[in-house]
Design an enzyme around this catalytic site. Structure first.
Site, PDB file in Angstrom:
ATOM      1  N   HIS A  90      -3.212   1.171  -4.532  1.00 15.90           N
ATOM      2  CA  HIS A  90      -3.199   0.195  -5.319  1.00 15.90           C
ATOM      3  C   HIS A  90      -3.168   0.040  -6.723  1.00 15.90           C
ATOM      4  O   HIS A  90      -4.695   0.044  -7.239  1.00 15.90           O
ATOM      5  CB  HIS A  90      -3.535  -1.727  -4.975  1.00 15.90           C
ATOM      6  CG  HIS A  90      -2.637  -1.469  -3.113  1.00 15.90           C
ATOM      7  ND1 HIS A  90      -1.558  -2.774  -3.460  1.00 15.90           N
ATOM      8  CD2 HIS A  90      -3.414  -1.568  -2.211  1.00 15.90           C
ATOM      9  CE1 HIS A  90      -1.510  -2.977  -2.267  1.00 15.90           C
ATOM     10  NE2 HIS A  90      -2.256  -2.167  -1.474  1.00 15.90           N
TER      11      HIS A  90
ATOM     12  N   TYR B  82      -9.069 -10.006   1.679  1.00 17.91           N
ATOM     13  CA  TYR B  82     -10.634  -8.787   1.487  1.00 17.91           C
ATOM     14  C   TYR B  82     -11.369  -8.647   0.668  1.00 17.91           C
ATOM     15  O   TYR B  82     -12.327  -7.808   0.470  1.00 17.91           O
ATOM     16  CB  TYR B  82     -10.177  -7.895   2.586  1.00 17.91           C
ATOM     17  CG  TYR B  82      -9.292  -6.513   2.478  1.00 17.91           C
ATOM     18  CD1 TYR B  82      -9.921  -5.716   1.371  1.00 17.91           C
ATOM     19  CD2 TYR B  82      -7.810  -6.794   2.872  1.00 17.91           C
ATOM     20  CE1 TYR B  82      -8.756  -4.991   1.272  1.00 17.91           C
ATOM     21  CE2 TYR B  82      -6.918  -5.831   2.285  1.00 17.91           C
ATOM     22  CZ  TYR B  82      -7.819  -4.411   1.402  1.00 17.91           C
ATOM     23  OH  TYR B  82      -6.279  -4.347   1.043  1.00 17.91           O
ATOM     24  N   GLU B  83     -10.736  -8.161  -0.472  1.00 15.24           N
ATOM     25  CA  GLU B  83     -11.480  -7.801  -1.402  1.00 15.24           C
ATOM     26  C   GLU B  83     -12.060  -8.807  -2.608  1.00 15.24           C
ATOM     27  O   GLU B  83     -13.295  -8.294  -3.067  1.00 15.24           O
ATOM     28  CB  GLU B  83      -9.645  -7.672  -2.382  1.00 15.24           C
ATOM     29  CG  GLU B  83      -9.173  -6.370  -2.729  1.00 15.24           C
ATOM     30  CD  GLU B  83      -8.256  -6.498  -4.107  1.00 15.24           C
ATOM     31  OE1 GLU B  83      -8.509  -5.840  -4.582  1.00 15.24           O
ATOM     32  OE2 GLU B  83      -6.959  -6.915  -3.452  1.00 15.24           O
TER      33      GLU B  83
ATOM     34  N   MET C  53      -2.459  -7.086   6.282  1.00 12.20           N
ATOM     35  CA  MET C  53      -3.387  -7.979   5.228  1.00 12.20           C
ATOM     36  C   MET C  53      -2.998  -8.781   4.350  1.00 12.20           C
ATOM     37  O   MET C  53      -3.648  -8.837   3.540  1.00 12.20           O
ATOM     38  CB  MET C  53      -4.346  -7.234   5.052  1.00 12.20           C
ATOM     39  CG  MET C  53      -5.032  -6.350   6.169  1.00 12.20           C
ATOM     40  SD  MET C  53      -6.551  -5.578   6.143  1.00 12.20           S
ATOM     41  CE  MET C  53      -6.854  -4.315   7.623  1.00 12.20           C
ATOM     42  N   SER C  54      -1.116  -9.274   4.209  1.00 13.15           N
ATOM     43  CA  SER C  54      -0.671  -9.119   3.439  1.00 13.15           C
ATOM     44  C   SER C  54      -0.419 -10.795   3.176  1.00 13.15           C
ATOM     45  O   SER C  54       0.777 -10.861   4.142  1.00 13.15           O
ATOM     46  CB  SER C  54      -0.872  -7.830   1.793  1.00 13.15           C
ATOM     47  OG  SER C  54       0.419  -7.759   2.668  1.00 13.15           O
TER      48      SER C  54
ATOM     49  N   ALA D 101       2.907  -2.451   4.046  1.00 14.31           N
ATOM     50  CA  ALA D 101       2.377  -1.515   4.999  1.00 14.31           C
ATOM     51  C   ALA D 101       1.499  -2.215   6.034  1.00 14.31           C
ATOM     52  O   ALA D 101       0.733  -3.304   6.630  1.00 14.31           O
ATOM     53  CB  ALA D 101       1.222  -0.646   4.667  1.00 14.31           C
TER      54      ALA D 101
ATOM     55  N   ASN E 158       1.821   2.718  11.717  1.00 11.60           N
ATOM     56  CA  ASN E 158       1.003   2.669  12.369  1.00 11.60           C
ATOM     57  C   ASN E 158       1.326   2.582  13.133  1.00 11.60           C
ATOM     58  O   ASN E 158       1.969   0.492  13.679  1.00 11.60           O
ATOM     59  CB  ASN E 158       0.280   3.171  12.077  1.00 11.60           C
ATOM     60  CG  ASN E 158      -0.355   1.422  11.407  1.00 11.60           C
ATOM     61  OD1 ASN E 158      -0.670   1.790  10.227  1.00 11.60           O
ATOM     62  ND2 ASN E 158      -1.604   1.104  12.621  1.00 11.60           N
TER      63      ASN E 158
ATOM     64  N   HIS F  39      -5.544  -9.265  -2.036  1.00  8.29           N
ATOM     65  CA  HIS F  39      -5.654  -8.788  -0.628  1.00  8.29           C
ATOM     66  C   HIS F  39      -7.241 -10.507  -0.519  1.00  8.29           C
ATOM     67  O   HIS F  39      -8.489 -10.133  -0.987  1.00  8.29           O
ATOM     68  CB  HIS F  39      -6.589  -8.088   0.066  1.00  8.29           C
ATOM     69  CG  HIS F  39      -5.263  -7.253  -0.035  1.00  8.29           C
ATOM     70  ND1 HIS F  39      -5.687  -6.308  -1.348  1.00  8.29           N
ATOM     71  CD2 HIS F  39      -4.044  -6.567   0.367  1.00  8.29           C
ATOM     72  CE1 HIS F  39      -4.051  -5.268  -1.093  1.00  8.29           C
ATOM     73  NE2 HIS F  39      -3.799  -5.832   0.201  1.00  8.29           N
TER      74      HIS F  39
ATOM     75  N   SER G  69       0.574  -1.033  -0.147  1.00 11.05           N
ATOM     76  CA  SER G  69      -0.145  -0.155  -0.125  1.00 11.05           C
ATOM     77  C   SER G  69       0.813   0.963  -0.208  1.00 11.05           C
ATOM     78  O   SER G  69       1.835   2.093   0.653  1.00 11.05           O
ATOM     79  CB  SER G  69      -0.706  -0.040   0.995  1.00 11.05           C
ATOM     80  OG  SER G  69      -2.145  -0.849   1.275  1.00 11.05           O
TER      81      SER G  69
ATOM     82  N   HIS H 204      -6.676   4.370   7.189  1.00 14.33           N
ATOM     83  CA  HIS H 204      -6.098   3.845   6.177  1.00 14.33           C
ATOM     84  C   HIS H 204      -4.817   4.743   5.464  1.00 14.33           C
ATOM     85  O   HIS H 204      -3.745   4.712   4.556  1.00 14.33           O
ATOM     86  CB  HIS H 204      -6.766   3.350   4.823  1.00 14.33           C
ATOM     87  CG  HIS H 204      -5.772   3.097   3.505  1.00 14.33           C
ATOM     88  ND1 HIS H 204      -5.051   2.149   4.165  1.00 14.33           N
ATOM     89  CD2 HIS H 204      -5.895   2.746   2.579  1.00 14.33           C
ATOM     90  CE1 HIS H 204      -4.741   1.223   2.510  1.00 14.33           C
ATOM     91  NE2 HIS H 204      -5.318   2.402   1.631  1.00 14.33           N
TER      92      HIS H 204
HETATM   93 CL1  6GU Z   1      -2.477  -1.671  12.441  1.00 19.36          CL
HETATM   94  N1  6GU Z   1      -3.573  -4.080  11.398  1.00 19.36           N
HETATM   95  C1  6GU Z   1      -3.592  -3.897  10.181  1.00 19.36           C
HETATM   96  N2  6GU Z   1      -4.131  -5.615   9.570  1.00 19.36           N
HETATM   97  N3  6GU Z   1      -2.943  -4.380   8.427  1.00 19.36           N
HETATM   98  C2  6GU Z   1      -2.274  -2.663   8.687  1.00 19.36           C
HETATM   99  C3  6GU Z   1      -2.123  -2.365   9.926  1.00 19.36           C
HETATM  100  C4  6GU Z   1      -3.082  -2.549  10.835  1.00 19.36           C
HETATM  101  N4  6GU Z   1      -1.583  -1.202   8.956  1.00 19.36           N
HETATM  102  C5  6GU Z   1      -1.017  -1.022   8.186  1.00 19.36           C
HETATM  103  N5  6GU Z   1      -1.786  -1.677   7.598  1.00 19.36           N
END
Ligand code: 6GU
Length: 287
Positions: free
Chosen positions: A66, A90-91, A221-222, A118, A245, A88, A35, A259
């Site tokens: 993306h 989730y898509e 998530m990847s 990310a 983050n 992903h 991302s 995001h």
């Molecule tokens: Cl905090 N969680 C998840 N699942 N994916 C992320 C994230 C957090 N920060 C960037 N991608």
């Protein structure tokens, strides 16, 4: 659904052959941009850019950050292919479809994949903007049967029960830290365990605490699904997380994952991350 005709060997081979017919580059290294990290692809010279929507059998990118383009070219002389946008769970794609491009890489002659993502920092010693070399993963969707190798095994790709305890190439981990040191990046380099979740909701506080206590340093998530498929078909794997983050670990915190923050941090560190990957590519032995 069984066997899966949208991700099987013939389908992947047809896509790989179609792509190779579009231009002269015969990629040895495949790069997956996380991302907000699509700028990696801009580094390639003599580019051939193909939209996912024009590629037979390819899934489409649906996520902001993306781009949905495959970029061929050379990076410091090494022929590469770069995914500007990954897929992903989730898509809504089935897990096999999300990893189809990795098999297409393999069938185009790629030997090594470099994956970026990310991620949220679970390890409280990590700072926003740190780059974590991934040494191992915890693939939570796999626990519930969402492993990309579920279904009939095609031995042309690999064995039924592949080993993944050595998934993240140790020499490439070492190389990344060496290159980072030469570039003066050591103050923001980390090494750790990446935990993949299905998303798209971020984690609850209780989930973050659970994942941390299980030994995860970063969450996203990847990547884990791609690594499993890459190792299954014998590709060498390197992966890193940009910590965009800090995961929220206590109930007093006012912070909320979002995001926009992810994309913003990615943008701030992108140039350095690109430099790290480019310098690694120039030193990866291929052939
Ligand atoms: Cl905090 N969680 C998840 N699942 N994916 C992320 C994230 C957090 N920060 C960037 N991608």
């Amino acid at each position: 659904m069984f066997p899966d005709s949208t991700t099987g060997y013939e389908m992947c081979k047809a896509t790989a052959d179609w792509l190779l017919a579009q231009g002269p580059v015969r990629p040895l290294v495949g790069i997956v941009c996380g991302s907000g990290l699509g700028g990696l692809a801009e580094m390639l010279k003599d580019q051939l850019v193909i939209n996912y929507s024009d590629i037979p059998n390819f899934p489409q990118s649906t996520v902001h950050g993306h781009a949905g383009k495959l970029v061929f070219g050379t990076l410091k002389g090494t022929p590469c292919v770069c995914m500007q946008g990954r897929f992903h769970l989730y898509e809504g794609y089935n897990i096999q479809k999300t990893t189809m491009p990795i098999r297409v890489f393999k069938l185009m002659g790629v030997q090594t994949v470099l994956l970026t993502n990310a991620a949220g920092g679970l390890n409280q010693d990590f700072n926003v903007g740190d780059i974590m070399v991934i040494k191992d993963h915890i693939n939570i969707p796999g626990f519930a049967g969402n492993n990309p190798l579920v279904g009939q095994n095609d031995a042309r790709f690999g064995v039924r029960f592949p080993c993944v305890s050595d998934a993240y190439d140790r020499d490439l981990q070492k190389l990344a830290l060496e290159v980072a040191e030469e570039l003066g990046f050591s103050s923001f380099m980390q090494k750790g365990v990446y935990c993949a979740l299905g998303g798209p909701s971020f984690e609850t506080i209780a989930e973050c605490r659970m994942l941390r206590s299980l030994g995860a340093d970063a969450v996203g998530m990847s990547t884990a699904h791609e690594v499993i498929v890459a190792r299954h078909c014998g590709l060498r794997v390197f992966a890193l997380s940009l910590i965009t983050n800090k995961s929220v670990m206590d109930y007093e915190s006012e912070k909320k994952a979002n995001h926009e923050e992810v994309l913003q941090t990615a943008d701030q560190r992108a140039k350095q991350l690109e430099k790290l990957i480019a310098n690694m590519v120039s030193r990866i032995e291929t052939g």
